[in-house]
Design a protein around this motif. Structure first.
Motif, mmCIF file in Angstrom:
data_model
loop_
_atom_site.group_PDB
_atom_site.id
_atom_site.type_symbol
_atom_site.label_atom_id
_atom_site.label_comp_id
_atom_site.label_asym_id
_atom_site.label_seq_id
_atom_site.Cartn_x
_atom_site.Cartn_y
_atom_site.Cartn_z
ATOM 1 N N GLU A 1 48.503 41.355 38.858
ATOM 2 C CA GLU A 1 47.858 40.354 38.003
ATOM 3 C C GLU A 1 48.135 40.641 36.530
ATOM 4 N N PHE A 2 49.402 40.881 36.203
ATOM 5 C CA PHE A 2 49.782 41.154 34.823
ATOM 6 C C PHE A 2 50.332 39.879 34.193
ATOM 7 N N LEU B 1 45.712 46.778 30.914
ATOM 8 C CA LEU B 1 46.724 45.788 31.293
ATOM 9 C C LEU B 1 46.279 44.378 30.900
ATOM 10 N N PHE B 2 44.963 44.101 30.996
ATOM 11 C CA PHE B 2 44.457 42.796 30.534
ATOM 12 C C PHE B 2 44.716 42.595 29.042
ATOM 13 N N SER C 1 41.084 53.965 37.069
ATOM 14 C CA SER C 1 41.710 52.694 37.406
ATOM 15 C C SER C 1 41.057 51.491 36.735
ATOM 16 N N CYS D 1 49.711 46.458 40.671
ATOM 17 C CA CYS D 1 49.011 45.610 39.697
ATOM 18 C C CYS D 1 49.642 44.220 39.666
ATOM 19 N N LEU E 1 42.506 51.302 33.348
ATOM 20 C CA LEU E 1 43.889 50.802 33.439
ATOM 21 C C LEU E 1 43.876 49.290 33.532
ATOM 22 N N LYS E 2 42.958 48.748 34.312
ATOM 23 C CA LYS E 2 42.833 47.296 34.426
ATOM 24 C C LYS E 2 42.581 46.667 33.058
ATOM 25 N N ILE F 1 43.595 45.745 41.225
ATOM 26 C CA ILE F 1 44.527 46.870 41.310
ATOM 27 C C ILE F 1 44.260 47.652 42.589
ATOM 28 N N PHE G 1 43.029 35.023 38.892
ATOM 29 C CA PHE G 1 44.396 34.552 39.145
ATOM 30 C C PHE G 1 44.423 33.712 40.418
#
Ligand SMILES: [Ca+2]
Ligand SMILES: [Ca+2]
Ligand SMILES: [Ca+2]
Ligand SMILES: [Ca+2]
Ligand SMILES: [Ca+2]
Ligand SMILES: [Ca+2]
Ligand SMILES: [Ca+2]
Ligand SMILES: [Ca+2]
Ligand SMILES: [Ca+2]
Ligand SMILES: [Ca+2]
Ligand SMILES: [Ca+2]
Ligand SMILES: [Ca+2]
Ligand SMILES: [Ca+2]
Ligand SMILES: [Ca+2]
Ligand SMILES: [Ca+2]
Ligand SMILES: [Ca+2]
Lengths: 165, 165, 165, 165, 165, 165, 165, 165, 165, 165
Positions: free
Chosen positions: I51-52, I87-88, I80, I49, I83-84, F129, J64
């Motif tokens: 890598e979602f 999202l993972f 952050s 981001c 947040l990562k 990110i 990724f």
């Protein structure tokens, strides 16, 4: 989760470690290795490192570069987090661009004894001019020595356009 | 700060100097060298110089180019600030694009006696046409002479698109 | 060949002239105009000028920029070859980037008395930082003054990425 | 094949015609229209025309441009093959860049009586400078006149980078 | 202003001349040369020519291309303004794309007797397909003939992406 | 050389100075100003600064960013070499990305008392990110305060694509 | 796997179905909807559709375009696989580019009764010219009608460069 | 208009013809040739064809690709409009991507008996994966056979980045 | 190292922690905050981001997207690294693209109570079509609610080109 | 619809099947083949796979990459939907980047016994560094073994620029 087991990774101390200390004085002892699982095959690993910074030996001013490292392993492979720490250790180090690239290559040869390795730096401009040093190495008296000579011969034949913006 | 020591850099007078004077009449004596720390290795140094300007020999009109210089050092290496001053000295000089590239290469050969060198200029268009001269050189009777021939053979095989905008 | 007649172009002396002399000392008197054929309509003319070079007032070092000029004509329109000669006349002139852009705009206002004009310079970096000054102008007490204010308000809201290469 | 019927296209003579003759003298009578099927809706048609060439009125030298045309139709819509033929008819025509863009817009207004139209030309450089004229029009005393004024206000606020290559 | 002297340029009549007349009927006699100052060295000159237009031999419709010309000089070098005039002379000429590229190369061989030359055209699409012809030549019975064969062998191995927009 | 005189530049100590010392501990006192020559006009100066690096306050790991600074001057203008030295002084400083951008803006407001200013940082990713903080400011109770609010409203409406490569 | 339940998706028959039949005759009945889970919020869904092809109504020749569709839902949302099948059904359909875009928008309005919708087509060139029609719609007598008018006003203000390659 | 004469083009029936009928069932008989004017020279013709579409043999779903065709002619050269019609004839044809590329190459070998030919397809993704087949051919027992082998050896060594957007 | 102190960061447990456990079931409780140091100023933080990944609710197939999140903080700011991790946690979650974007925004509103927030997802194509949902929010009955409405009004007015490669 | 017949595809079970189940544990048995129709010709098939994700063996964090696979078939060709399912099966698998690339290549060699194959992974950065492993293989004791050696020799000689944004 399948895959590599922890006991295959005894020499890797930085990756996933509790607490990382960052060193900003040049320190090649930061580099660590893990073992190549495919030693019978020639294959390539490349690192793209756009966050390299060092100091001008004459003026003390910071310099910035992207470093590209590419090698064919034999037994030892450099672990990427230790490579990061090693590159960070140039942060307060002074040196000409040309020396930095040779130093990085020499340290990685000492660490891994690779079959082949090359290191390319692309620096941001000073005084309107930017410098891109490139060095490579193949094990003496092997076909990798010829590989190094061939790749030097054709290096950067089709260069990127640079306009300082 | 670790790295190169000042007493290793005796021949470098421009870099970090108190007062720089800029000369706009062609003057190859501006070029200075420092000593190669890695003479046993063939490696490459490239300069990207997008701030080159000279005058048309027929009309006196300014011309603009990006110059790419790339060489393999032996003993002497051109110091980048002196190279900047040298390239600035073409500012009021008149010459065809093809001559400028040959002149720059000849002066750098005289200065450094490099193993190999190449110089490529990419000029902005005049009358809708742009000119990109390229010259190279390898020491006579060495493998670097063959390197020069090989690189000329494959030069610009995959050219950039140019649309004058 | 149909189109504009020569006798419509009495004030244009440089374009297609026998012999052009280039001046490298700042000289706004080089600017020439021709007459607008569409004065009842608000429309725009933009010049892209990527071959601008001047000198640093403190160090004498050459600076390089692309200049973008954009205006709405009333009666007089700047002829493009004379604009080229005028911009060339900055070649040996010293000035901060911010002053150059204001000077160019002031001279073009004096020349053309346009309804609206704006000048944007994008310079190559010095010390790793590049400077992009922008100025604009609309005739006082007209809607063009508000246009200038609006365009300043939204100027460069979505800036280009700059990475010094 | 479903869709538009041939008897809906009586005024279209060039498209799919047996034999096209190309005219290289400026001729607005080449333009043809077909009828808008959606007159109750404001919508936009844009033409991208990168193959425009004309002659310099002073020197006779060919000039090259990409022309962007964008309009909101009322009843009549310009047929694209006839637009191509019309733009080809500038091939041996002399005119300043600024006049060409105004002429094209005037001819299309005469042809279609559109609610709104704009024409933007991006020419290749001459003497290191390129010119991009832009004009627009909205029907007088309607909201489209205000649309034209608004779009002129924000025109080219975030211009493309131009480096003459 | 230092550099090339006027008396070195006797055969150059177009560059900086008082009055240029543009011919739009194919005319190879427009081409002029000046003398190579570096005949003992193999070096390369490339011309980027994005303003080429000709007519389709079957339909009379204009075609557009960018032409790339690249050669190694012996004695004679083509002067760039005369090359511009020559390329302009195709403006009203009809020919298949493949023929145009061969014609240009043949005319430049006749003019300069170069050691090596290659010509590449990249045309805009017709019917959704674009055509890019390429021809080259090396002096028979010399190493330049082998150069031509090698460069044909590796020509366009890594082609640009084309999406018609 | 015409242009700005040295005695107009009394407050500028770094530019062209004999000896620059680089400080890597956060030090806003490094910032210097020169006087605005065009105080009656609203115009814009933008700095592109792709060589910004600082340390993560929690892990000590280096972070990298490009910083864009854009302002409308009143009396004082920040001198670009002093800005470079100031940004270098973050090199060994720890702070969240969001705080760095606010700190830079606060220091420049204290230094220049500008009519308007904005600072945008674009950092390289950590853990996949990346973070881009943006802050702006207009003088309270003036139209510049509304300018700040408008520009925040439309900030980054058309963001660049980011794919971590 | 958490998330939407199958019984929330009764109207979706194509997605994940055993057997899809492709129809190449225009058929708006292929379109299917699912229910909006967030009807109290104005939000946007955009479809990028670069694989659109239809036939020229006059010549029968295939045409190619990228279609961009963007809407604010109320109750019904178009399911993306059904949208794909619907767009495929234009494959053997003849129509002017301008009509295709209006037809697609009308069908989606009938299907979803959206608060707002816009459809933009970017076609590949025919005869050197490409056409990009754009239409939009906001529910009459609501703020979405004004949204449509505003977006038409600012539509394509900063157009992409098109060079037919 | 000078150039190729009509009576040199007897075998070309589609180009400039009154009425073109489009066939969407695979039909290699659509291909036509004209005669090579430069048979004594090895040169290259390349076609860029970004408007290729076919059907998946298993699902019937449309597939899309850009096809690059490149060959060295002997006597016969494929006429580009007939190539367009031939490629259109795949529109309702089902086949794996790998087969389509081999079929196109086989048909062009049958048509022209070229010295060398290669065909490269770049398809849009299905299920997140895209397929790019490449085939080539050189006349058996000639140097062109070795050319084919060499070009296969170095094919796509420096592939384009693909990110599905 | 100067800057933020550890005791200012009590609520941040993931960043720099010894051992991170990754959760692949949707879990908004992973989100953590730290306190805004500049609450009196409206400023913006954006997260890129790329890598979602999540699963299709109907087929179980993985989907991929880049998520752009942008907000104006009041008291709480999302950390952050948390947040990562959040999202993972969508990795094995099923949902329509449109729902994912609304869910992410709702969770961040619950977490931070921001003044303004927007979330934009750009997914890779399925069946040749890609979907880009966008949602935003401003605190009800404040100027931020109008900000949200304005940004929705102008959202994606100048969309990126998408060609599925 | 002409083309491949269903009875030519007996071994293909996933493509167009009613119901696909996705496996997220590494499972090479998912791979399926179909038969090469052109076994007498050396030709190339390349897969671009930008949606590859796996887990870090040490931290469990998702990684990724884009995977490029390129091979010359003999009898068996990997079916692309089965390849997709196979690559998805790495989703919850832990492994170093270098191992993943070797594993994929080994599995495809076992499946197809190809004449030649190469696999290149380009991963997104961790800690500011990204890793790009590359492996290749040619059948032992054949010319394909030399092909592999040659392609390794020239691999990535002109690398893409990487800046982590
Ligand atoms: Ca740049
Ligand atoms: Ca650049
Ligand atoms: Ca260009
Ligand atoms: Ca760059
Ligand atoms: Ca350019
Ligand atoms: Ca394009
Ligand atoms: Ca990127
Ligand atoms: Ca990048
Ligand atoms: Ca272009
Ligand atoms: Ca393109
Ligand atoms: Ca293009
Ligand atoms: Ca990308
Ligand atoms: Ca892409
Ligand atoms: Ca793309
Ligand atoms: Ca693309
Ligand atoms: Ca980038």
């Amino acid at each position: 989760m399948s895959g590599r087991k922890d006991d295959e990774l005894p020499s890797v101390s930085h990756l996933g470690s509790e607490q990382t200390t960052y060193t900003f004085d040049y320190d090649p002892s930061l580099l660590e290795t893990f073992e190549n699982n495919h030693p019978n095959r020639d294959y390539v690993v490349k690192f793209n490192c756009p966050e390299f910074t060092t100091l001008c030996p004459k003026t003390g001013q910071p310099d910035f570069a992207t470093i590209y490292i590419r090698y064919i392993p034999e037994v030892n492979m450099v672990e990427s987090k230790s490579l990061k720490l090693y590159l960070f250790s140039f942060r307060n180090h002074g040196g000409f661009h040309e020396d930095a690239i040779n130093t990085i290559m020499n340290d990685l040869i000492d660490l891994m004894d690779p079959r082949f390795i090359e290191v390319w730096g692309k620096f941001t401009p000073r005084g309107g001019i930017s410098i891109d040093p490139y060095a490579n190495y193949g094990r003496p008296e092997t076909k990798y020595e010829q590989m190094a000579e061939q790749r030097l011969l054709y290096h950067d034949l089709y260069p990127e356009a640079v306009d300082n913006r």
